[in-house]
Design a protein around this motif. Structure first.
Motif, mmCIF file in Angstrom:
data_model
loop_
_atom_site.group_PDB
_atom_site.id
_atom_site.type_symbol
_atom_site.label_atom_id
_atom_site.label_comp_id
_atom_site.label_asym_id
_atom_site.label_seq_id
_atom_site.Cartn_x
_atom_site.Cartn_y
_atom_site.Cartn_z
ATOM 1 N N SER A 93 1.065 -1.270 -0.256
ATOM 2 C CA SER A 93 0.224 -0.128 0.649
ATOM 3 C C SER A 93 0.895 1.281 -0.397
ATOM 4 C CB SER A 93 -1.139 0.148 1.270
ATOM 5 O OG SER A 93 -1.708 -1.378 0.827
ATOM 6 N N GLY A 94 1.786 1.494 -0.814
ATOM 7 C CA GLY A 94 3.229 2.823 -0.810
ATOM 8 C C GLY A 94 3.720 2.513 0.498
ATOM 9 N N LEU A 95 4.204 1.223 1.457
ATOM 10 C CA LEU A 95 4.600 1.917 2.664
ATOM 11 C C LEU A 95 5.648 0.629 2.387
ATOM 12 C CD1 LEU A 95 1.678 3.038 4.886
ATOM 13 C CD2 LEU A 95 3.646 4.552 3.810
ATOM 14 N N LYS A 96 7.355 1.083 3.259
ATOM 15 C CA LYS A 96 8.069 0.155 3.085
ATOM 16 C C LYS A 96 7.697 -0.641 4.833
ATOM 17 C CE LYS A 96 12.663 0.046 3.077
ATOM 18 N NZ LYS A 96 14.097 0.670 3.480
ATOM 19 N N HIS A 97 7.061 -0.392 5.899
ATOM 20 C CA HIS A 97 7.244 -1.449 6.634
ATOM 21 C C HIS A 97 6.509 -2.555 6.259
ATOM 22 C CE1 HIS A 97 4.411 1.269 7.713
ATOM 23 N NE2 HIS A 97 3.536 0.060 8.346
ATOM 24 N N LEU A 98 5.338 -2.090 5.460
ATOM 25 C CA LEU A 98 4.415 -3.074 5.449
ATOM 26 C C LEU A 98 4.639 -4.361 4.317
ATOM 27 C CD1 LEU A 98 0.815 -1.344 4.723
ATOM 28 C CD2 LEU A 98 1.811 -2.937 6.532
ATOM 29 N N ARG A 99 5.830 -3.878 3.238
ATOM 30 C CA ARG A 99 6.628 -4.608 2.052
ATOM 31 C C ARG A 99 7.421 -5.705 2.695
ATOM 32 N NH1 ARG A 99 10.810 -2.006 -2.322
ATOM 33 N NH2 ARG A 99 11.078 -1.875 -0.033
ATOM 34 N N GLN A 100 7.789 -5.249 4.244
ATOM 35 C CA GLN A 100 8.838 -6.336 4.692
ATOM 36 C C GLN A 100 7.974 -7.357 5.628
ATOM 37 O OE1 GLN A 100 11.018 -3.202 6.080
ATOM 38 N NE2 GLN A 100 12.162 -2.758 4.749
ATOM 39 N N ALA A 115 -8.470 -20.852 -9.792
ATOM 40 C CA ALA A 115 -8.903 -20.876 -10.872
ATOM 41 C C ALA A 115 -7.210 -20.986 -12.373
ATOM 42 C CB ALA A 115 -9.547 -19.814 -11.462
ATOM 43 N N GLY A 116 -6.130 -20.947 -12.101
ATOM 44 C CA GLY A 116 -5.171 -21.576 -12.802
ATOM 45 C C GLY A 116 -4.486 -19.772 -13.343
ATOM 46 N N ALA A 117 -4.469 -19.114 -12.305
ATOM 47 C CA ALA A 117 -4.280 -17.534 -12.606
ATOM 48 C C ALA A 117 -2.641 -17.793 -12.484
ATOM 49 C CB ALA A 117 -4.668 -16.330 -12.490
ATOM 50 N N VAL A 118 -1.933 -16.926 -13.235
ATOM 51 C CA VAL A 118 -0.040 -16.919 -12.871
ATOM 52 C C VAL A 118 0.033 -15.555 -12.693
ATOM 53 C CG1 VAL A 118 2.035 -16.628 -13.338
ATOM 54 C CG2 VAL A 118 0.518 -18.869 -14.781
ATOM 55 N N ILE A 119 0.469 -15.503 -11.385
ATOM 56 C CA ILE A 119 0.558 -13.901 -11.089
ATOM 57 C C ILE A 119 1.597 -13.479 -10.541
ATOM 58 C CG2 ILE A 119 -0.385 -12.747 -8.513
ATOM 59 C CD1 ILE A 119 -2.830 -13.610 -10.281
ATOM 60 N N TRP A 120 2.139 -12.706 -11.627
ATOM 61 C CA TRP A 120 3.771 -12.758 -11.586
ATOM 62 C C TRP A 120 4.115 -10.897 -10.620
ATOM 63 C CZ3 TRP A 120 5.279 -8.352 -14.800
ATOM 64 C CH2 TRP A 120 4.314 -7.467 -15.169
ATOM 65 N N GLY A 121 3.394 -9.638 -10.815
ATOM 66 C CA GLY A 121 3.364 -8.666 -10.808
ATOM 67 C C GLY A 121 2.611 -8.033 -10.102
ATOM 68 N N LYS A 122 2.674 -7.157 -9.249
ATOM 69 C CA LYS A 122 2.096 -5.950 -7.847
ATOM 70 C C LYS A 122 1.866 -4.900 -9.388
ATOM 71 C CE LYS A 122 0.022 -7.578 -4.909
ATOM 72 N NZ LYS A 122 0.576 -7.468 -3.459
ATOM 73 N N THR A 123 0.241 -3.979 -8.459
ATOM 74 C CA THR A 123 0.580 -2.470 -9.062
ATOM 75 C C THR A 123 0.743 -1.691 -8.454
ATOM 76 O OG1 THR A 123 -1.844 -3.320 -10.159
ATOM 77 C CG2 THR A 123 -0.366 -3.659 -11.629
ATOM 78 N N ASN A 124 0.883 -0.559 -8.741
ATOM 79 C CA ASN A 124 1.171 1.085 -8.128
ATOM 80 C C ASN A 124 -0.317 0.883 -7.496
ATOM 81 O OD1 ASN A 124 2.463 1.606 -6.363
ATOM 82 N ND2 ASN A 124 3.335 3.809 -7.593
ATOM 83 N N THR A 125 0.091 1.917 -5.857
ATOM 84 C CA THR A 125 -0.960 2.343 -5.799
ATOM 85 C C THR A 125 -0.651 3.600 -4.438
ATOM 86 O OG1 THR A 125 -3.395 2.442 -4.260
ATOM 87 C CG2 THR A 125 -1.194 0.876 -3.491
ATOM 88 N N PRO A 126 -0.965 4.511 -4.690
ATOM 89 C CA PRO A 126 -1.111 5.532 -3.906
ATOM 90 C C PRO A 126 -0.897 5.437 -2.275
ATOM 91 C CG PRO A 126 -3.524 5.707 -4.112
ATOM 92 C CD PRO A 126 -2.659 4.628 -4.932
ATOM 93 N N TRP A 132 -6.886 10.162 -5.385
ATOM 94 C CA TRP A 132 -7.427 9.814 -6.747
ATOM 95 C C TRP A 132 -6.059 10.294 -7.834
ATOM 96 C CZ3 TRP A 132 -10.262 13.556 -4.229
ATOM 97 C CH2 TRP A 132 -11.698 12.302 -3.916
ATOM 98 N N GLN A 133 -4.611 9.814 -8.009
ATOM 99 C CA GLN A 133 -3.689 10.315 -8.359
ATOM 100 C C GLN A 133 -3.246 8.459 -7.662
ATOM 101 O OE1 GLN A 133 -1.821 14.009 -8.778
ATOM 102 N NE2 GLN A 133 -3.246 15.222 -7.917
ATOM 103 N N THR A 134 -1.953 8.334 -8.845
ATOM 104 C CA THR A 134 -1.177 7.307 -8.113
ATOM 105 C C THR A 134 0.599 6.902 -7.928
ATOM 106 O OG1 THR A 134 -2.565 5.089 -8.948
ATOM 107 C CG2 THR A 134 -0.410 5.199 -8.836
ATOM 108 N N PHE A 135 0.751 7.735 -6.380
ATOM 109 C CA PHE A 135 2.330 7.639 -6.329
ATOM 110 C C PHE A 135 2.484 7.588 -5.030
ATOM 111 C CE2 PHE A 135 0.043 12.021 -5.805
ATOM 112 C CZ PHE A 135 1.116 12.494 -4.290
ATOM 113 N N ASN A 136 3.461 7.459 -4.294
ATOM 114 C CA ASN A 136 4.230 7.176 -3.245
ATOM 115 C C ASN A 136 5.280 7.211 -3.280
ATOM 116 O OD1 ASN A 136 5.347 4.275 -3.159
ATOM 117 N ND2 ASN A 136 3.317 4.119 -4.222
ATOM 118 N N GLY A 137 5.831 7.336 -2.235
ATOM 119 C CA GLY A 137 7.908 7.035 -1.776
ATOM 120 C C GLY A 137 8.774 6.439 -1.822
ATOM 121 N N LEU A 138 7.338 4.789 -1.932
ATOM 122 C CA LEU A 138 8.778 3.634 -2.235
ATOM 123 C C LEU A 138 8.516 3.506 -3.304
ATOM 124 C CD1 LEU A 138 9.606 1.131 -1.374
ATOM 125 C CD2 LEU A 138 6.793 0.642 -1.204
#
Length: 481
Positions: A93-100, A115-126, A132-138
């Motif tokens: 959610s754009g915060l470093k400590h949540l990623r760790q 259902a068989g989907a190949v989940i390969w990546g995460k998309t950016n979020t504020p 209503w814009q998508t940017f963060n310090g991370l």
């Protein structure tokens, strides 16, 4: 050939996989290559789990070769919004400590994998999905594939940008203040905000990781480049076939209310003109399109929505911030008594610090207005309305209070006007499908929403697909990706 398949919608990609015209490994590699080609310009996908994804793709190919039964999404490469936990890709959610931290799959992610989907990546979020814009310090700023100087919207902005840039064909996003619909409108793609409660929220951050709370107003839903793909993914996310009876695909039987006029909701002339032209196309295709006034008293709804929304968002605020807001309650009440707008700082101060009694009063208003909406849906299958008051706007990272929206004719409006048109469906827990309405006079995408009755998700998606097949569908960005 693989790159050509990548440009198609998820349904076509799955058909290519089933016919063995392309393998899951080949399609995954193509998606990763497109990500590499566009990442420096768009910055849509911000975290990748290549090892697990490649292992999963090989496993699907092996099962297909052996003729084993496979799920609806078998072998399809997918990304998900970075507010959803996934094994190996915890929601930041754009915060470093949540990623760790370690994380299990969110329920929605688990169902997609099943259902068989190949989940390969995460998309950016504020940060905390709160803009209503998508940017963060991370991870930095995500750009709109139609115009890199402009935002793709938020908070599912990375998801919408990845779809428009052909990096992914299916996405899982979320929406509490337009976060599925705004990015879809700004990037010219499709999304569906389900009826509240239809899709399990466990594993979505916010709230705090591990919470089992099904937060009021918030929903998890599909994003795609076609309406039929929305139907496919929603059937997976809700854990079974859509229960609602879908209407006939013949637009001649569709009764659509066109809502473009609300005195308290400004609307860019370009947005209005585009949706009016779109409505004329629907009429020419045989649909019965009838202009209506606001379906309920919107100032009343906005007042209730602010309290309901503030109660949810306030839970994620630091204690020190909430204490400061509590001290400002007297000032806020004075400002509201003087006629401050329902979306003003004073209104939000009261909303963030609402008592349980105040929340109950807002919930009672919601129940009454939802009852009033039943009369509207007795006459119409859906309400066609704008999603945003403007088209995609230039990046603006100043504090909220200093931001303004500017219309094509130079008029300024508060940044919080972004809440206006999305509020009806959100506050009343109604389903809403975002569909492309066409380009504005300036060439930017304009989306419209089909708002339906409670649990009318299947009907809205069937109508969206009928429009897609008979009037207009997805158009790729005009600029080369």
């Amino acid at each position: 050939m693989v790159d050509d398949v990548l440009k198609r919608d998820a349904t076509d990609q799955l058909m290519a996989l089933t016919a063995k015209r392309v393998s899951a490994v080949e399609l995954l590699k193509a998606a990763l290559a497109q990500h590499e080609r566009t990442h420096a310009r768009i910055n849509a996908v911000v975290a990748v789990d290549l090892e697990r994804a490649m292992e999963r793709a090989r496993a699907v190919d092996d099962l297909r070769t052996r003729g084993e039964p496979l799920g609806l999404l078998a072998g399809l490469p997918m990304t998900v919004k970075d507010t959803l936990d996934a094994v190996g890709l915890p929601a930041s959610s754009g915060l470093k400590h949540l990623r760790q931290r370690q994380a299990e799959d969110a329920t929605a992610v688990k169902l997609a994998r099943y259902a068989g989907a190949v989940i390969w990546g995460k998309t950016n979020t504020p940060v905390m999905a709160g803009d209503w814009q998508t940017f963060n310090g991370l991870y930095g700023t995500t750009n709109n594939p139609w115009d890199e100087a402009r935002t793709p919207g938020g908070s599912s902005g990375g998801a919408a940008a990845a779809l428009a840039a052909d990096v992914t064909a299916l996405e899982i996003g979320s929406d509490i203040g337009g976060s599925l619909r705004v990015p879809a409108s700004f990037c010219g793609v499709y999304s569906h905000k389900p009826t509240w409660g239809l899709v399990d929220q466990h594993g979505h951050v916010p709230p705090s990781p591990g919470s089992w709370s099904q937060r009021d107003l918030n929903v998890i839903g599909p994003m795609a480049r076609s309406a039929r793909d929305l139907r496919l993914l929603l059937s997976v996310l809700e854990g079974g076939p859509l229960a609602a009876k879908a209407p006939p695909s013949d637009l001649k039987e569709a009764r659509i209310a066109l809502w473009l006029d609300e005195p308290s909701f400004p609307l860019d002339p370009e947005v209005r003109a585009t949706i009016e032209s779109f409505a004329a196309e629907l009429t020419a295709a045989g649909a019965q399109v009838t202009p209506i006034a606001s379906p309920v008293h919107m100032p009343t709804l906005m007042g209730a929505y602010q309290v309901l929304l503030g109660a949810v968002l306030g839970e994620d605020m630091p204690a020190s911030t909430l204490r400061n807001l509590e001290r400002m309650r007297g000032w806020a009440r004075w400002r509201m008594a003087g006629g401050a707008a329902p979306t003003s700082n004073a209104a939000m101060t009261l909303a963030y610090t609402a008592t349980h009694r105040e929340w109950m009063a807002a919930d009672a208003v919601r129940a009454r207005l939802r009852h009033e909406m039943s009369e509207v849906f007795g006459r119409f299958d859906a309400i066609l309305a704008p999603i945003t008051p403007v088209t995609a706007f230039p990046h603006d990272h100043r504090p909220f209070g200093r931001r303004k929206l500017t219309t094509s004719d130079g008029q300024a409006m508060p940044y919080t006007s972004m809440l206006n048109w999305i509020s009806l469906a959100t506050a009343l827990h109604l389903p809403a499908t975002a569909i492309p309405a066409g380009p504005s006079a300036s060439g930017r995408p304009v989306g419209a929403q089909l708002i339906g009755p409670l649990k009318g998700d299947g009907r809205m998606l069937a109508l969206a697909q009928a429009i897609e097949e008979n009037v207009r569908g997805y158009i790729a960005p005009a600029m080369p990706i």
